[in-house]
Design an enzyme around this catalytic site. Structure first.
Site, PDB file in Angstrom:
ATOM      1  N   LYS A 105       3.101  -7.952 -10.986  1.00 54.93           N
ATOM      2  CA  LYS A 105       1.397  -7.832 -10.749  1.00 54.93           C
ATOM      3  C   LYS A 105       1.217  -6.808 -11.765  1.00 54.93           C
ATOM      4  O   LYS A 105       1.883  -5.962 -11.923  1.00 54.93           O
ATOM      5  CB  LYS A 105       1.020  -7.551  -9.550  1.00 54.93           C
ATOM      6  CG  LYS A 105       1.227  -8.611  -8.327  1.00 54.93           C
ATOM      7  CD  LYS A 105       0.807  -8.219  -7.038  1.00 54.93           C
ATOM      8  CE  LYS A 105       1.014  -9.256  -6.067  1.00 54.93           C
ATOM      9  NZ  LYS A 105       0.643  -8.815  -4.628  1.00 54.93           N
ATOM     10  N   SER A 135       1.111  -9.450   0.807  1.00 54.12           N
ATOM     11  CA  SER A 135       2.438  -9.545   1.454  1.00 54.12           C
ATOM     12  C   SER A 135       3.170  -8.030   1.079  1.00 54.12           C
ATOM     13  O   SER A 135       2.893  -7.442  -0.027  1.00 54.12           O
ATOM     14  CB  SER A 135       3.275 -10.511   0.683  1.00 54.12           C
ATOM     15  OG  SER A 135       3.034 -10.372  -0.797  1.00 54.12           O
ATOM     16  N   ALA A 137       7.391  -6.205   1.245  1.00 54.87           N
ATOM     17  CA  ALA A 137       8.793  -6.743   1.097  1.00 54.87           C
ATOM     18  C   ALA A 137       8.911  -6.533   2.646  1.00 54.87           C
ATOM     19  O   ALA A 137      10.110  -7.306   3.092  1.00 54.87           O
ATOM     20  CB  ALA A 137       9.395  -5.874   0.293  1.00 54.87           C
ATOM     21  N   LYS A 188      -6.384  -5.556  -8.253  1.00 51.58           N
ATOM     22  CA  LYS A 188      -6.588  -5.171  -6.789  1.00 51.58           C
ATOM     23  C   LYS A 188      -5.867  -3.779  -6.457  1.00 51.58           C
ATOM     24  O   LYS A 188      -6.172  -3.010  -5.852  1.00 51.58           O
ATOM     25  CB  LYS A 188      -6.050  -5.997  -5.492  1.00 51.58           C
ATOM     26  CG  LYS A 188      -4.619  -6.642  -5.854  1.00 51.58           C
ATOM     27  CD  LYS A 188      -3.675  -5.792  -4.948  1.00 51.58           C
ATOM     28  CE  LYS A 188      -2.105  -6.238  -5.353  1.00 51.58           C
ATOM     29  NZ  LYS A 188      -1.232  -5.506  -4.577  1.00 51.58           N
ATOM     30  N   ASP A 241      -5.341 -10.073  -0.686  1.00 51.70           N
ATOM     31  CA  ASP A 241      -4.425  -8.723  -1.158  1.00 51.70           C
ATOM     32  C   ASP A 241      -5.052  -7.658  -1.354  1.00 51.70           C
ATOM     33  O   ASP A 241      -4.530  -6.543  -0.920  1.00 51.70           O
ATOM     34  CB  ASP A 241      -3.825  -9.466  -2.382  1.00 51.70           C
ATOM     35  CG  ASP A 241      -2.435  -8.897  -2.938  1.00 51.70           C
ATOM     36  OD1 ASP A 241      -1.875  -8.186  -2.042  1.00 51.70           O
ATOM     37  OD2 ASP A 241      -1.768  -8.993  -3.986  1.00 51.70           O
ATOM     38  N   SER A 251       1.287   0.551   0.989  1.00 53.54           N
ATOM     39  CA  SER A 251       1.047   0.461  -0.375  1.00 53.54           C
ATOM     40  C   SER A 251       1.110   1.437  -0.923  1.00 53.54           C
ATOM     41  O   SER A 251       0.624   2.747  -0.646  1.00 53.54           O
ATOM     42  CB  SER A 251      -0.560  -0.100  -0.239  1.00 53.54           C
ATOM     43  OG  SER A 251      -1.055   0.133  -1.668  1.00 53.54           O
ATOM     44  N   ARG A 252       1.938   1.560  -2.048  1.00 55.63           N
ATOM     45  CA  ARG A 252       2.307   2.452  -3.004  1.00 55.63           C
ATOM     46  C   ARG A 252       0.996   3.046  -3.731  1.00 55.63           C
ATOM     47  O   ARG A 252       0.788   4.217  -3.908  1.00 55.63           O
ATOM     48  CB  ARG A 252       3.314   2.208  -4.080  1.00 55.63           C
ATOM     49  CG  ARG A 252       4.530   2.469  -3.483  1.00 55.63           C
ATOM     50  CD  ARG A 252       5.800   1.750  -4.400  1.00 55.63           C
ATOM     51  NE  ARG A 252       5.759   0.423  -4.153  1.00 55.63           N
ATOM     52  CZ  ARG A 252       6.471  -0.383  -5.033  1.00 55.63           C
ATOM     53  NH1 ARG A 252       7.464   0.158  -5.749  1.00 55.63           N
ATOM     54  NH2 ARG A 252       6.474  -1.848  -4.712  1.00 55.63           N
ATOM     55  N   GLU A 278       2.207   0.284  -9.877  1.00 60.31           N
ATOM     56  CA  GLU A 278       1.733  -0.429 -10.962  1.00 60.31           C
ATOM     57  C   GLU A 278       0.395  -0.309 -11.137  1.00 60.31           C
ATOM     58  O   GLU A 278      -0.119  -0.415 -12.340  1.00 60.31           O
ATOM     59  CB  GLU A 278       1.821  -1.901 -10.495  1.00 60.31           C
ATOM     60  CG  GLU A 278       1.770  -2.912 -11.426  1.00 60.31           C
ATOM     61  CD  GLU A 278       2.887  -3.032 -12.467  1.00 60.31           C
ATOM     62  OE1 GLU A 278       2.488  -2.630 -13.665  1.00 60.31           O
ATOM     63  OE2 GLU A 278       3.759  -2.897 -11.978  1.00 60.31           O
TER      64      GLU A 278
END
Length: 338
Positions: A105, A135, A137, A188, A241, A251-252, A278
């Protein structure tokens, strides 16, 4: 014997390789840093300590030998590494796989290109599909239910992969909108940083809900301007998402935003997380693209200003709240009050 090759041994790539192996697909997982590869012992440490390596999964340090008889390439590397990986695959003389399944992504930093466009430029002979949606991991590894979108323009190949990947745990919805699914996954992440900043500033859940709602409108404006379809951005790959990434402590991107809102510098916030975020790279590319297209993207713009122009999260928040008031105030002042 044919197998699936997963490129990218981070959290998501590792989790996907475990899932495919559990589905009975012979899988090889490759990462470019030998010292960071999971599975050096009986489990998936250091990525997922305590999670056993399933039968059918091989973890490899050499890419070129793993290409032999690879039926599907599942790519889950960071966006900035995608073009280099594809060029390495091409230089190795690897024939096109039956399908190239993209699970990365982001946007390419220098060009602002969608990742599907990068694949098509570098490996046009590989049939491309994109896997995206709400999603984590950890949820995939734990066997918790997930629903995602699988996008591809070849209905026969898309259906074949749907049948291989669908399970009682993972529900997949087909789409033809490869561009939109790619864009939703990139945009997102930037909006999730904004939601984290909102929480780090202590602005409350009402403010976060408003930001996510306006973020969805911004996601659709930018996404459609860049070639995506409207319905994609209200579905799993878009709204689903974004809601997950903007709301969860897993979520980082959101955690980075929280750290910035609490007063940490960007370098300190990244060091606290200690993993790839990201949305930081995508923010710069997204800002340039939106500016070039003339698309209204106030949330993404303020995230960019915080990350790259030294704007304080507090001032960025005020700028969003006061946006448009300079046009309204003179109108109100000209009207007599009862």
């Amino acid at each position: 014997m044919s197998h699936w090759l997963v490129c990218g041994a981070g959290h998501w790539g590792t989790a996907l390789s475990v899932y495919t192996a559990r589905r009975g697909i012979a899988t090889q997982l490759w990462g470019h840093r030998r010292e960071h590869l999971p599975g050096t012992d009986a489990d998936l440490a250091p990525i997922f300590p305590g999670v056993p390596v399933p039968p059918g999964l091989r973890i490899v340090a050499e890419l070129e030998p793993a290409l032999a008889d690879a039926e599907v390439w599942l790519i889950a590397v960071p966006s900035h590494a995608l073009r280099g990986l594809l060029r390495r695959l091409r230089a190795a003389g690897a024939p096109a796989p039956r399908a190239l399944l993209l699970a990365s992504k982001g946007l390419e930093l220098d060009s602002g290109a969608r990742l599907d466009a990068v694949v098509q430029e570098e490996y046009p002979q590989a049939p491309l599909l994109v896997l995206s949606g709400p999603s984590f991991a950890q949820d995939l590894l734990a066997g918790r239910p997930l629903a995602m979108t699988l996008a591809g323009t070849d209905p026969e190949i898309r259906e074949a992969l749907l049948q291989r990947l669908r399970s009682a745990q993972l529900r997949l919805y087909p789409s033809e909108d490869v561009a939109g699914v790619c864009l939703a996954g990139a945009i997102k992440n930037v909006l999730a940083i904004a939601a984290g900043i909102c929480d780090g500033l202590g602005l409350g859940e009402s403010a976060r809900a408003a930001l996510i709602t306006r973020g969805l409108a911004e996601l659709e404006r930018i996404g459609t301007a860049l070639g995506g379809q409207h319905d994609t951005f209200s579905g799993l790959a878009g709204a689903g998402d974004l809601i997950l990434t903007a709301s969860s402590d897993l979520s980082r991107n959101r955690r980075l935003g929280v750290a910035l809102g609490q007063g940490l510098s960007l370098d300190a916030a990244r060091a606290r997380i200690g993993e790839e975020v990201e949305g930081v790279r995508s923010s710069r590319a997204l800002y340039r693209v939106a500016q070039g297209l003339g698309v209204e993207a106030p949330i993404s713009e303020q995230v960019y200003r915080v990350l790259y122009q030294g704007e304080s999260p507090q001032r960025a928040s005020v700028a969003l709240m006061q946006r448009g008031l300079e046009r309204v105030a003179p109108v109100l002042a000209s009207r007599p009050m009862d």
